[in-house]
Design a protein around this motif. Structure first.
Motif, PDB file in Angstrom:
ATOM      1  N   ASP A  64      50.439  63.331  49.612  1.00  0.00           N
ATOM      2  CA  ASP A  64      51.555  64.250  49.380  1.00  0.00           C
ATOM      3  C   ASP A  64      51.168  65.634  49.891  1.00  0.00           C
ATOM      4  O   ASP A  64      50.058  66.114  49.636  1.00  0.00           O
ATOM      5  CB  ASP A  64      51.888  64.324  47.884  1.00  0.00           C
ATOM      6  CG  ASP A  64      52.297  62.970  47.317  1.00  0.00           C
ATOM      7  OD1 ASP A  64      53.000  62.231  48.023  1.00  0.00           O
ATOM      8  OD2 ASP A  64      51.900  62.658  46.176  1.00  0.00           O
ATOM      9  N   CYS A  65      52.090  66.278  50.611  1.00  0.00           N
ATOM     10  CA  CYS A  65      51.793  67.605  51.157  1.00  0.00           C
ATOM     11  C   CYS A  65      53.079  68.405  51.273  1.00  0.00           C
ATOM     12  O   CYS A  65      54.176  67.885  51.066  1.00  0.00           O
ATOM     13  CB  CYS A  65      51.121  67.489  52.526  1.00  0.00           C
ATOM     14  SG  CYS A  65      52.192  66.861  53.847  1.00  0.00           S
ATOM     15  N   HIS A  66      52.939  69.677  51.606  1.00  0.00           N
ATOM     16  CA  HIS A  66      54.103  70.513  51.900  1.00  0.00           C
ATOM     17  C   HIS A  66      54.520  70.249  53.342  1.00  0.00           C
ATOM     18  O   HIS A  66      53.674  70.110  54.233  1.00  0.00           O
ATOM     19  CB  HIS A  66      53.758  71.991  51.719  1.00  0.00           C
ATOM     20  CG  HIS A  66      54.964  72.876  51.564  1.00  0.00           C
ATOM     21  ND1 HIS A  66      55.848  73.114  52.602  1.00  0.00           N
ATOM     22  CD2 HIS A  66      55.439  73.576  50.492  1.00  0.00           C
ATOM     23  CE1 HIS A  66      56.803  73.932  52.187  1.00  0.00           C
ATOM     24  NE2 HIS A  66      56.582  74.225  50.908  1.00  0.00           N
ATOM     25  N   ARG A  67      55.808  70.161  53.576  1.00  0.00           N
ATOM     26  CA  ARG A  67      56.311  69.855  54.919  1.00  0.00           C
ATOM     27  C   ARG A  67      55.779  70.855  55.952  1.00  0.00           C
ATOM     28  O   ARG A  67      55.400  70.466  57.056  1.00  0.00           O
ATOM     29  CB  ARG A  67      57.848  69.871  54.924  1.00  0.00           C
ATOM     30  CG  ARG A  67      58.470  69.662  56.305  1.00  0.00           C
ATOM     31  CD  ARG A  67      59.979  69.598  56.202  1.00  0.00           C
ATOM     32  NE  ARG A  67      60.416  68.409  55.498  1.00  0.00           N
ATOM     33  CZ  ARG A  67      60.658  67.233  56.082  1.00  0.00           C
ATOM     34  NH1 ARG A  67      60.496  67.094  57.380  1.00  0.00           N
ATOM     35  NH2 ARG A  67      61.051  66.199  55.370  1.00  0.00           N
ATOM     36  N   VAL A  68      55.765  72.126  55.617  1.00  0.00           N
ATOM     37  CA  VAL A  68      55.331  73.121  56.605  1.00  0.00           C
ATOM     38  C   VAL A  68      53.852  72.949  56.941  1.00  0.00           C
ATOM     39  O   VAL A  68      53.426  73.229  58.064  1.00  0.00           O
ATOM     40  CB  VAL A  68      55.636  74.551  56.127  1.00  0.00           C
ATOM     41  CG1 VAL A  68      54.668  75.006  55.050  1.00  0.00           C
ATOM     42  CG2 VAL A  68      55.607  75.530  57.297  1.00  0.00           C
ATOM     43  N   LEU A 124      62.851  56.287  49.800  1.00  0.00           N
ATOM     44  CA  LEU A 124      61.624  55.561  50.112  1.00  0.00           C
ATOM     45  C   LEU A 124      60.605  56.454  50.822  1.00  0.00           C
ATOM     46  O   LEU A 124      59.578  55.963  51.281  1.00  0.00           O
ATOM     47  CB  LEU A 124      61.935  54.339  50.999  1.00  0.00           C
ATOM     48  CG  LEU A 124      62.779  53.235  50.362  1.00  0.00           C
ATOM     49  CD1 LEU A 124      63.085  52.151  51.379  1.00  0.00           C
ATOM     50  CD2 LEU A 124      62.072  52.643  49.157  1.00  0.00           C
ATOM     51  N   ALA A 125      60.910  57.743  50.950  1.00  0.00           N
ATOM     52  CA  ALA A 125      60.035  58.707  51.629  1.00  0.00           C
ATOM     53  C   ALA A 125      59.722  58.270  53.049  1.00  0.00           C
ATOM     54  O   ALA A 125      58.627  58.522  53.557  1.00  0.00           O
ATOM     55  CB  ALA A 125      58.738  58.909  50.836  1.00  0.00           C
ATOM     56  N   LEU A 143      56.637  66.471  50.967  1.00  0.00           N
ATOM     57  CA  LEU A 143      56.955  65.165  51.534  1.00  0.00           C
ATOM     58  C   LEU A 143      55.775  64.239  51.277  1.00  0.00           C
ATOM     59  O   LEU A 143      54.649  64.677  51.026  1.00  0.00           O
ATOM     60  CB  LEU A 143      57.293  65.239  53.024  1.00  0.00           C
ATOM     61  CG  LEU A 143      56.284  65.796  54.018  1.00  0.00           C
ATOM     62  CD1 LEU A 143      55.256  64.733  54.415  1.00  0.00           C
ATOM     63  CD2 LEU A 143      56.995  66.284  55.264  1.00  0.00           C
ATOM     64  N   GLN A 144      56.088  62.951  51.328  1.00  0.00           N
ATOM     65  CA  GLN A 144      55.078  61.942  51.061  1.00  0.00           C
ATOM     66  C   GLN A 144      54.750  61.213  52.361  1.00  0.00           C
ATOM     67  O   GLN A 144      55.645  60.696  53.031  1.00  0.00           O
ATOM     68  CB  GLN A 144      55.585  60.977  49.991  1.00  0.00           C
ATOM     69  CG  GLN A 144      55.925  61.723  48.709  1.00  0.00           C
ATOM     70  CD  GLN A 144      56.148  60.797  47.531  1.00  0.00           C
ATOM     71  OE1 GLN A 144      57.194  60.220  47.400  1.00  0.00           O
ATOM     72  NE2 GLN A 144      55.152  60.677  46.677  1.00  0.00           N
ATOM     73  N   LEU A 145      53.474  61.199  52.677  1.00  0.00           N
ATOM     74  CA  LEU A 145      52.997  60.546  53.892  1.00  0.00           C
ATOM     75  C   LEU A 145      52.427  59.186  53.520  1.00  0.00           C
ATOM     76  O   LEU A 145      51.517  59.087  52.690  1.00  0.00           O
ATOM     77  CB  LEU A 145      51.917  61.393  54.563  1.00  0.00           C
ATOM     78  CG  LEU A 145      52.398  62.719  55.151  1.00  0.00           C
ATOM     79  CD1 LEU A 145      51.207  63.577  55.578  1.00  0.00           C
ATOM     80  CD2 LEU A 145      53.327  62.479  56.323  1.00  0.00           C
ATOM     81  N   THR A 146      52.971  58.140  54.120  1.00  0.00           N
ATOM     82  CA  THR A 146      52.556  56.787  53.807  1.00  0.00           C
ATOM     83  C   THR A 146      51.660  56.245  54.924  1.00  0.00           C
ATOM     84  O   THR A 146      51.620  56.804  56.027  1.00  0.00           O
ATOM     85  CB  THR A 146      53.792  55.899  53.575  1.00  0.00           C
ATOM     86  OG1 THR A 146      54.720  56.067  54.657  1.00  0.00           O
ATOM     87  CG2 THR A 146      54.494  56.297  52.281  1.00  0.00           C
ATOM     88  N   PRO A 147      50.909  55.169  54.668  1.00  0.00           N
ATOM     89  CA  PRO A 147      49.889  54.732  55.625  1.00  0.00           C
ATOM     90  C   PRO A 147      50.393  54.436  57.028  1.00  0.00           C
ATOM     91  O   PRO A 147      49.632  54.598  57.997  1.00  0.00           O
ATOM     92  CB  PRO A 147      49.311  53.477  54.958  1.00  0.00           C
ATOM     93  CG  PRO A 147      49.462  53.728  53.494  1.00  0.00           C
ATOM     94  CD  PRO A 147      50.787  54.438  53.387  1.00  0.00           C
ATOM     95  N   ASN A 148      51.654  54.021  57.170  1.00  0.00           N
ATOM     96  CA  ASN A 148      52.191  53.762  58.498  1.00  0.00           C
ATOM     97  C   ASN A 148      52.205  55.021  59.366  1.00  0.00           C
ATOM     98  O   ASN A 148      52.157  54.934  60.595  1.00  0.00           O
ATOM     99  CB  ASN A 148      53.594  53.156  58.427  1.00  0.00           C
ATOM    100  CG  ASN A 148      54.499  53.845  57.433  1.00  0.00           C
ATOM    101  OD1 ASN A 148      54.117  54.089  56.292  1.00  0.00           O
ATOM    102  ND2 ASN A 148      55.711  54.150  57.830  1.00  0.00           N
TER     103      ASN A 148
END
Length: 467
Positions: free
Chosen positions: A104-108, A346-347, A46-51
């Motif tokens: 970007d990271c693994h969800r788990v 949009l992740a 999953l992609q983690l965005t600044p928000n």
């Protein structure tokens, strides 16, 4: 003394754990019930965005995530090999503009980091606890004589007979939310979007088999899209470049009522045959750069897919907008995918769910929301939560469908016009950033990106509370 509520959260997904952390930080007693018996390594990247990452940093969660990758580049590529949009220093630019990372990271890995922090804060995370009954009209037995603020508690039963009695239930039980059906008083199943996803994680040994230039691409984190008729692909590195996440979005061909099946790797490869070719034997009347491999190497996408030995097909679902996220008794509130699931284009599914949990917990903190000074104000506080979150969550969900349209255009005049817009801004990052144009890729759109990534949950709450 500020009020202390007993809060029970249904679901140990990202929204539930985010809510648990912020509610615990706000001084409440929090229990999370999760139906699964273990938090196993399932899911993909999953992609983690600044928000969201600004919240993860404030909670001391971001440093706990295993080897997140901050992408150096963001590239959108036509299925025939043309680079339509490219930004160097993508993660650095995000930090500069929004004060928080894009990662970007693994969800788990994110889930485990959230669980660890929640437990450090005293949250009880109970596994193997499937909720089977909710009674929203349990009388408050500790109410003082003569006091009647109209509140009731909730009795929560799980399938092994255990019972909890709490002030507030937070339904964070995802797309297939049972709490949503309870709120509506009827069974409410998700609706198909017309798309499905092949979700792939290439492991270290599979990456080792790639062309050396592809191994370099995986080891140098970047976000890459391939877009084409009725489909697109997104790929990015995670766990420090030792894993590569690839998601293929294509038209849905699963039977009605089937949410997930094992897919055929041959069928998957056939859908993308000819994408990202080694060489381009034609020219377009546009200043588009073509990116190819020399010396007869396989095209990147083709080679990536050739290493896949197993794949699942996931039907992509959505929900109709709810009239309310809060029940009549004001002791149940829905968050995350239970009330605003969204396409992954949009992740923002994970990121907006983390926002939900943060805003809810902040509103229940007198230090951030001076209006919350008594448990009797829970009803008004939940209505304020809904006011702040419902419009944004539903607007993001609608925006994902717009991104699908722009990324899935068939060949023709509309696609040619889209590509002219892309070509007109290629290599002009600074100019694009200053403009107010509607850009076909919302990942670098100067209108949509600030709206998504610039959101600050703390400022939102304190502004609404008049601080």
């Amino acid at each position: 003394m500020p009020p202390q509520l007993s809060i029970l959260i249904v679901g140990a997904g990202l929204s539930g754990l985010a809510a648990a952390i912020q509610c615990a930080l706000s001084g409440h007693s929090v229990t999370v019930l999760e139906a699964a018996r273990e938090l196993a390594e399932i899911g993909a990247g999953l992609q983690l965005t600044p928000n969201a990452t600004r919240l993860l940093q404030s909670w001391a969660v971001y440093p706990l995530i295993h080897a997140p990758c901050e992408p150096a580049t963001c590239t959108v590529q036509d299925y025939r090999g043309a680079v339509l949009a490219h930004e160097d220093g993508f993660a650095e630019n995000c930090r500069r503009k929004y004060g928080a990372p894009f990662a970007d990271c693994h969800r788990v890995d994110l889930q485990q980091a959230l669980v660890k922090r929640a437990r450090e804060l005293g949250v009880q995370v109970v596994l193997g606890a499937r909720v089977c009954g909710l009674d929203f009209d349990l009388a408050l037995e500790d109410r003082e004589v003569g006091e009647d603020d109209g509140r009731t508690q909730v009795q929560v039963k799980v399938d092994d007979g255990r019972i909890w009695e709490v002030d507030l239930v937070v339904a964070a039980d995802g797309l297939w939310s049972a709490c949503r059906s309870v709120l509506l008083g009827r069974r409410d199943a998700p609706l198909p979007t017309g798309d499905l996803a092949y979700r792939i994680v290439l492991r270290e040994e599979q990456i080792a088999e790639l062309d050396p230039r592809l191994r370099d691409m995986v080891g140098t984190p970047g976000v890459r899209f391939w877009i084409g008729p009725d489909a697109h692909v997104v790929a990015y590195s995670m766990r420090g470049g030792s894993m590569y996440n690839v998601v293929l979005l294509v038209p849905d061909d699963l039977e009605e009522g089937v949410a997930k099946v094992e897919g055929s790797t041959a069928e998957m490869r056939a859908l993308f045959e000819g994408w990202d070719p080694m060489c381009v034997a034609y020219l377009l009347p546009l200043p588009i750069h073509y990116s190819t491999f020399a010396n007869g190497a396989d095209a990147r996408l083709t080679q990536l897919l050739s290493r896949v030995d197993k794949v699942d097909k996931w039907k992509l679902m959505h929900r109709e907008e709810l009239p309310s996220w809060v029940n009549a008794q004001s002791n149940l509130v829905l968050i995350g995918d239970a009330c605003h699931p969204m396409l992954p284009y949009l992740a923002q599914g994970a990121n907006s769910s983390i926002e939900d949990g943060a805003v809810l917990g902040l509103l229940l903190s007198p230090s951030h929301n001076p209006k919350f000074t008594s448990a009797s104000q829970l009803s008004a506080t939940l209505q304020l939560f809904q006011t702040l979150r419902k419009a944004r969550g539903e607007a993001i969900a609608r925006e994902t469908f717009k991104q699908r349209k722009d990324f899935h255009m068939p060949d023709g005049k509309e696609r040619e016009e889209r590509d002219r817009v892309f070509a007109g801004w290629l290599g002009k990052k600074e100019e694009l950033e200053k403009s107010k144009v509607e850009f076909p890729s919302r990942w670098t759109c100067p209108v949509v990106q600030p709206w998504l990534y610039g959101y600050d949950a703390v400022q939102e709450v304190e502004g609404a509370a008049g601080r």
